[in-house]
Design a protein around this motif. Sequence first.
Motif, short mmCIF file in Angstrom:
data_model
loop_
_atom_site.label_atom_id
_atom_site.label_comp_id
_atom_site.label_asym_id
_atom_site.label_seq_id
_atom_site.Cartn_x
_atom_site.Cartn_y
_atom_site.Cartn_z
N ILE A 53 0.84 -1.20 0.00
CA ILE A 53 0.00 0.00 0.00
C ILE A 53 0.88 1.24 0.00
CG2 ILE A 53 -1.66 1.36 1.34
CD1 ILE A 53 -2.97 -1.29 2.16
N GLY A 54 2.00 1.19 0.73
CA GLY A 54 2.94 2.31 0.74
C GLY A 54 3.50 2.58 -0.64
N ILE A 55 3.83 1.52 -1.37
CA ILE A 55 4.34 1.67 -2.74
C ILE A 55 3.27 2.32 -3.62
CG2 ILE A 55 5.02 0.41 -4.82
CD1 ILE A 55 6.37 -1.64 -2.94
N LEU A 56 2.04 1.85 -3.50
CA LEU A 56 0.94 2.40 -4.29
C LEU A 56 0.73 3.88 -3.98
CD1 LEU A 56 -1.45 1.87 -6.23
CD2 LEU A 56 -2.79 1.25 -4.22
N ILE A 57 0.74 4.23 -2.70
CA ILE A 57 0.55 5.62 -2.30
C ILE A 57 1.68 6.49 -2.85
CG2 ILE A 57 0.59 7.18 -0.30
CD1 ILE A 57 -0.97 4.94 1.21
N ASN A 58 2.91 6.01 -2.75
CA ASN A 58 4.06 6.76 -3.25
C ASN A 58 3.96 6.99 -4.76
OD1 ASN A 58 6.52 8.09 -3.13
ND2 ASN A 58 7.71 6.22 -3.37
N ALA A 59 3.60 5.96 -5.50
CA ALA A 59 3.48 6.08 -6.96
C ALA A 59 2.37 7.06 -7.34
CB ALA A 59 3.23 4.71 -7.58
N LEU A 60 1.24 6.96 -6.67
CA LEU A 60 0.13 7.88 -6.97
C LEU A 60 0.49 9.32 -6.62
CD1 LEU A 60 -2.86 5.71 -5.72
CD2 LEU A 60 -2.43 6.43 -8.08
N ASN A 61 1.22 9.50 -5.53
CA ASN A 61 1.64 10.84 -5.14
C ASN A 61 2.61 11.43 -6.16
OD1 ASN A 61 1.46 13.01 -3.24
ND2 ASN A 61 3.55 12.52 -2.64
N GLU A 62 3.52 10.61 -6.66
CA GLU A 62 4.45 11.08 -7.70
C GLU A 62 3.68 11.48 -8.97
OE1 GLU A 62 7.82 8.60 -8.52
OE2 GLU A 62 8.25 8.35 -6.39
N VAL A 115 -6.80 11.11 -9.76
CA VAL A 115 -5.69 10.56 -8.99
C VAL A 115 -5.90 10.84 -7.51
CG1 VAL A 115 -3.18 10.66 -8.62
CG2 VAL A 115 -4.11 10.80 -10.94
N ASP A 116 -6.40 12.02 -7.18
CA ASP A 116 -6.67 12.37 -5.78
C ASP A 116 -7.62 11.38 -5.13
OD1 ASP A 116 -5.09 14.62 -6.16
OD2 ASP A 116 -6.80 16.00 -6.35
N GLU A 117 -8.67 11.02 -5.87
CA GLU A 117 -9.69 10.10 -5.33
C GLU A 117 -9.08 8.73 -5.02
OE1 GLU A 117 -13.05 9.99 -7.95
OE2 GLU A 117 -13.31 12.18 -7.87
N VAL A 118 -8.30 8.21 -5.95
CA VAL A 118 -7.68 6.89 -5.75
C VAL A 118 -6.64 6.96 -4.64
CG1 VAL A 118 -6.35 5.04 -6.83
CG2 VAL A 118 -8.12 6.23 -8.13
N LEU A 119 -5.89 8.05 -4.59
CA LEU A 119 -4.87 8.23 -3.56
C LEU A 119 -5.51 8.24 -2.18
CD1 LEU A 119 -1.93 8.77 -2.77
CD2 LEU A 119 -2.31 11.19 -3.26
N LEU A 120 -6.61 8.95 -2.02
CA LEU A 120 -7.29 8.99 -0.73
C LEU A 120 -7.83 7.62 -0.34
CD1 LEU A 120 -9.14 12.42 -0.96
CD2 LEU A 120 -7.19 11.82 0.48
N ASP A 170 -6.66 5.53 3.02
CA ASP A 170 -7.65 5.08 4.00
C ASP A 170 -7.78 3.56 4.09
OD1 ASP A 170 -8.21 7.68 4.68
OD2 ASP A 170 -9.94 7.84 3.35
N ALA A 171 -7.21 2.83 3.15
CA ALA A 171 -7.37 1.37 3.12
C ALA A 171 -6.57 0.74 4.26
CB ALA A 171 -6.88 0.81 1.79
N PRO A 172 -7.21 -0.14 5.02
CA PRO A 172 -6.48 -0.84 6.07
C PRO A 172 -5.54 -1.87 5.47
CG PRO A 172 -8.75 -1.60 5.96
CD PRO A 172 -8.61 -0.48 4.97
N SER A 173 -4.41 -2.08 6.11
CA SER A 173 -3.47 -3.08 5.59
C SER A 173 -4.04 -4.47 5.81
CB SER A 173 -2.12 -2.94 6.27
OG SER A 173 -2.24 -3.14 7.66
N LYS A 174 -3.62 -5.40 4.97
CA LYS A 174 -4.06 -6.79 4.99
C LYS A 174 -5.56 -6.92 4.73
CE LYS A 174 -0.43 -9.29 5.86
NZ LYS A 174 -0.01 -10.45 5.15
N LYS A 175 -6.15 -5.91 4.14
CA LYS A 175 -7.55 -5.98 3.74
C LYS A 175 -7.60 -5.88 2.22
CE LYS A 175 -9.29 -5.94 7.87
NZ LYS A 175 -10.33 -6.68 8.46
N LYS A 176 -8.71 -6.19 1.67
CA LYS A 176 -8.85 -6.16 0.22
C LYS A 176 -9.32 -4.78 -0.23
CE LYS A 176 -9.70 -11.04 -0.18
NZ LYS A 176 -10.57 -12.11 -0.59
N LEU A 177 -8.66 -4.26 -1.24
CA LEU A 177 -9.08 -3.02 -1.88
C LEU A 177 -10.00 -3.39 -3.03
CD1 LEU A 177 -5.69 -1.11 -2.15
CD2 LEU A 177 -7.50 -0.74 -0.48
N LEU A 178 -11.09 -2.71 -3.17
CA LEU A 178 -12.03 -2.96 -4.25
C LEU A 178 -11.57 -2.21 -5.48
CD1 LEU A 178 -14.69 -4.24 -5.14
CD2 LEU A 178 -15.84 -2.20 -4.31
N ILE A 179 -11.36 -2.94 -6.55
CA ILE A 179 -10.90 -2.35 -7.80
C ILE A 179 -11.98 -2.56 -8.85
CG2 ILE A 179 -9.12 -2.39 -9.58
CD1 ILE A 179 -8.04 -1.62 -6.85
#
Length: 66
Positions: A15-24, A39-44, A48-57
Amino acid sequence: MKEEIKFLELDKYEIGILINALNELRNKLIKEQRETEPVDEVLLKAIDAPSKKKLLIKSLKKDERR
């Protein structure tokens, strides 16, 4: 328009990698004076996504993409 719903499970590090890439990407868009709202919407959501949980794509089928 049909949407496929897939689940993506990410750990805290991923999730940290994803956040960093979206921020860049967001910073690049700001520098180019382009719209950042999508990009702002996905970044937020990623922040907010909890770790070890599933993100809905939600993704469109190949023939429905722009």
